[in-house]
Design an enzyme around this catalytic site. Structure first.
Site, PDB file in Angstrom:
ATOM      1  N   ARG A  52       0.843  -1.206   0.000  1.00 20.28           N
ATOM      2  CA  ARG A  52       0.000   0.000   0.000  1.00 20.28           C
ATOM      3  C   ARG A  52       0.876   1.253   0.000  1.00 20.28           C
ATOM      4  NH1 ARG A  52      -1.989   1.820   4.564  1.00 20.28           N
ATOM      5  NH2 ARG A  52      -2.462  -0.227   5.434  1.00 20.28           N
ATOM      6  N   TYR A 105     -13.044  17.531 -17.288  1.00 15.08           N
ATOM      7  CA  TYR A 105     -13.579  16.166 -17.242  1.00 15.08           C
ATOM      8  C   TYR A 105     -14.712  16.087 -16.196  1.00 15.08           C
ATOM      9  CZ  TYR A 105     -13.894  11.241 -16.091  1.00 15.08           C
ATOM     10  OH  TYR A 105     -14.368   9.983 -15.828  1.00 15.08           O
ATOM     11  N   ASP A 178      -4.067  19.151 -15.479  1.00 16.44           N
ATOM     12  CA  ASP A 178      -4.447  17.826 -15.975  1.00 16.44           C
ATOM     13  C   ASP A 178      -3.977  17.764 -17.423  1.00 16.44           C
ATOM     14  OD1 ASP A 178      -5.663  15.608 -17.087  1.00 16.44           O
ATOM     15  OD2 ASP A 178      -7.478  15.805 -15.891  1.00 16.44           O
ATOM     16  N   LYS A 203      -5.140   6.625 -20.277  1.00 18.37           N
ATOM     17  CA  LYS A 203      -5.288   7.081 -21.669  1.00 18.37           C
ATOM     18  C   LYS A 203      -3.987   6.804 -22.451  1.00 18.37           C
ATOM     19  CE  LYS A 203      -9.007   8.750 -19.728  1.00 18.37           C
ATOM     20  NZ  LYS A 203     -10.116   7.926 -19.426  1.00 18.37           N
TER      21      LYS A 203
HETATM   22  C1  LIG Z   1      -8.985  14.669 -18.879  1.00 15.80           C
HETATM   23  C2  LIG Z   1      -9.261  13.573 -17.891  1.00 15.80           C
HETATM   24  N1  LIG Z   1      -8.800  13.694 -16.647  1.00 15.80           N
HETATM   25  C3  LIG Z   1      -9.030  12.729 -15.714  1.00 15.80           C
HETATM   26  C4  LIG Z   1      -9.754  11.598 -16.036  1.00 15.80           C
HETATM   27  C5  LIG Z   1      -9.984  10.560 -14.980  1.00 15.80           C
HETATM   28  O1  LIG Z   1      -9.122   9.486 -15.166  1.00 15.80           O
HETATM   29  P1  LIG Z   1      -9.459   7.971 -14.762  1.00 15.80           P
HETATM   30  O2  LIG Z   1     -10.604   7.521 -15.614  1.00 15.80           O
HETATM   31  O3  LIG Z   1      -8.189   7.260 -15.011  1.00 15.80           O
HETATM   32  O4  LIG Z   1      -9.844   7.999 -13.316  1.00 15.80           O
HETATM   33  C6  LIG Z   1     -10.247  11.428 -17.327  1.00 15.80           C
HETATM   34  C7  LIG Z   1     -11.027  10.229 -17.679  1.00 15.80           C
HETATM   35  O5  LIG Z   1     -11.633  10.150 -18.721  1.00 15.80           O
HETATM   36  C8  LIG Z   1     -10.005  12.450 -18.286  1.00 15.80           C
HETATM   37  O6  LIG Z   1     -10.469  12.348 -19.546  1.00 15.80           O
END
Ligand SMILES: Cc1ncc(COP(=O)(O)O)c(C=O)c1O
Length: 393
Positions: A52, A105, A178, A203
């Site tokens: 962990r 998102y 992000d 992604k």
């Molecule tokens: C731009 C963006 N940030 C964060 C996330 C969240 O990531 P996760 O699905 O790996 O939790 C996503 C998910 O689609 C995303 O498109």
């Protein structure tokens, strides 16, 4: 070997900070699928105590991500959302205020609306492309400016260097980006002045739709230690097998991104010329309102685009359903071309009025252009246009 820091990204993802397995010399770093580690004598370990807290396979992925971020270390999490949540738990207290990009998102906005808001964290969604709006939203208690650029799903851009200047006028305000759509290969937000780079490694880093994961990188080693503590405490570390899969994916990241960018550019140009398409959001198009910022801030234009048809919402959804090669599925950044309707998927929690003001209308289509030939992708669009609109070319 030459200085690893001077390697190009395509070399870095394969060789930088690479650890080898000494028992057999296997070329792939092994999966350390273990919960715990033996003490050679009480309190004496090889640096690992319990998975962990840390795990060698997770660490190998962290070193590969740190190499492309240009940081001494990076941390991996069991999802992109776990990375964002851990960042917030590590940096915020009740009474603090956060500024977020208003186009973001859907899961990130849900985290604030439905979870962190209950713990006394105040937040404002602001158009982070508008620097004056950001500057005037900063309050004495603002601790985090969380920006998504390009933003999901309109591709709206925010100027990272200019936002860093605003944030750093305030001693306790951190800028987090992000960077999921670009990755540090196409946009190094730490070099541009951000304090924290966040990725959903689900992604492009993984690239094969095999895992869910996230990462955080920063030059601030004190923050790294705080993030490690919170991750160990709440248990948001990525599992070893998922880290191992992502570790295979990241080795081809620069090569895949080059192909994603080329394919997306060709598809965007074709869509833009189509008489049934009203708008294409792709930073590489000269018609994109922030094209000049994309040229300045990004090394290329990425594999993501969104577009709208001259059609009713019902026709648009039928168009998506008629595609045979492009797969209707949430997520992005993989070898397969994925298509979604954000209004009914990633952004379904937002009100229709808000979505429409942000440019996320019911008919917006988001496309993650994969590694298939653009010739085949365009043929797929042509047949779907013919099914829905009876068009023949
Ligand atoms: C731009 C963006 N940030 C964060 C996330 C969240 O990531 P996760 O699905 O790996 O939790 C996503 C998910 O689609 C995303 O498109």
């Amino acid at each position: 070997m030459s200085d690893q820091k001077s390697f190009q990204p395509s070399t870095k993802v394969i060789h930088s900070n690479r650890s080898y397995e000494k028992q057999s010399n296997s070329i792939l770093f092994p999966i350390h699928q273990t919960a715990t580690y033996i003490h050679e004598s009480v309190g004496v370990t090889k640096g690992y105590g319990y998975s962990r807290g840390a795990n060698p396979t997770v660490n190998a992925l962290e070193q590969a991500i740190a190499a492309i971020e240009g940081t001494a270390s990076a941390l991996c999490f069991r999802s992109g959302m776990a990375a964002i949540t851990t960042l917030c738990l590590a940096t915020l207290h009740a009474g603090d205020h956060v500024i977020l990009s208003e186009v973001i998102y859907g899961g990130t906005s849900r985290l604030f609306h439905q979870v962190l808001g209950n713990f006394g964290i105040d937040y404002s969604f602001v158009d982070t492309a508008d620097l004056e709006a950001v500057a005037s939203s900063v309050r004495p208690e603002t601790r985090l400016l969380f920006v998504e650029t390009p933003a999901n799903p309109t591709l709206r851009l925010s100027d990272i260097a200019a936002l860093a200047q605003i944030a750093h006028q305030h001693p306790n305000l951190l800028l987090a980006v992000d960077n999921t759509f670009m990755t540090p290969v196409l946009q190094n937000c730490l070099e541009l002045g951000a304090d924290i780079s966040m990725l959903s490694t689900t992604k492009y880093i993984d690239g094969h739709n095999a895992t869910i994961g996230g990462s955080l990188a920063t030059h601030n080693e004190q923050l790294v230690e705080r993030l490690r503590l919170v991750r160990k405490t709440v248990g948001t570390i990525q599992p070893p097998f998922d880290s191992w899969l992502a570790l295979q994916g990241i080795k081809t990241l620069p090569a895949r991104l080059a192909a994603h960018c080329k394919n997306a550019g060709e598809v965007a140009e074709w869509l833009e010329k189509h008489p049934l398409v009203t708008r294409v959001n792709y930073p590489g198009l000269k018609s994109f309102p922030q094209h000049e910022l994309a040229v300045r801030q990004q090394k290329d234009f990425g594999g993501m685009l969104s577009f709208e048809l001259k059609a009713t919402t019902e026709q648009t959804l039928r168009f998506i359903d008629s595609l045979k090669l492009c797969t209707c599925a949430e997520s992005l950044g993989s070898v397969e071309t994925l298509i979604t309707n954000p209004a009914t998927a990633s952004h379904c929690d937002l009100s229709a009025e808000l979505r429409s003001r942000l440019g996320i209308g019911d008919g917006l289509i988001r496309l993650s252009v994969g590694l298939e030939s653009p010739i085949d992708l365009i043929a797929d669009f042509q047949q779907a246009f013919a099914v829905v609109f009876g068009e023949r070319e």
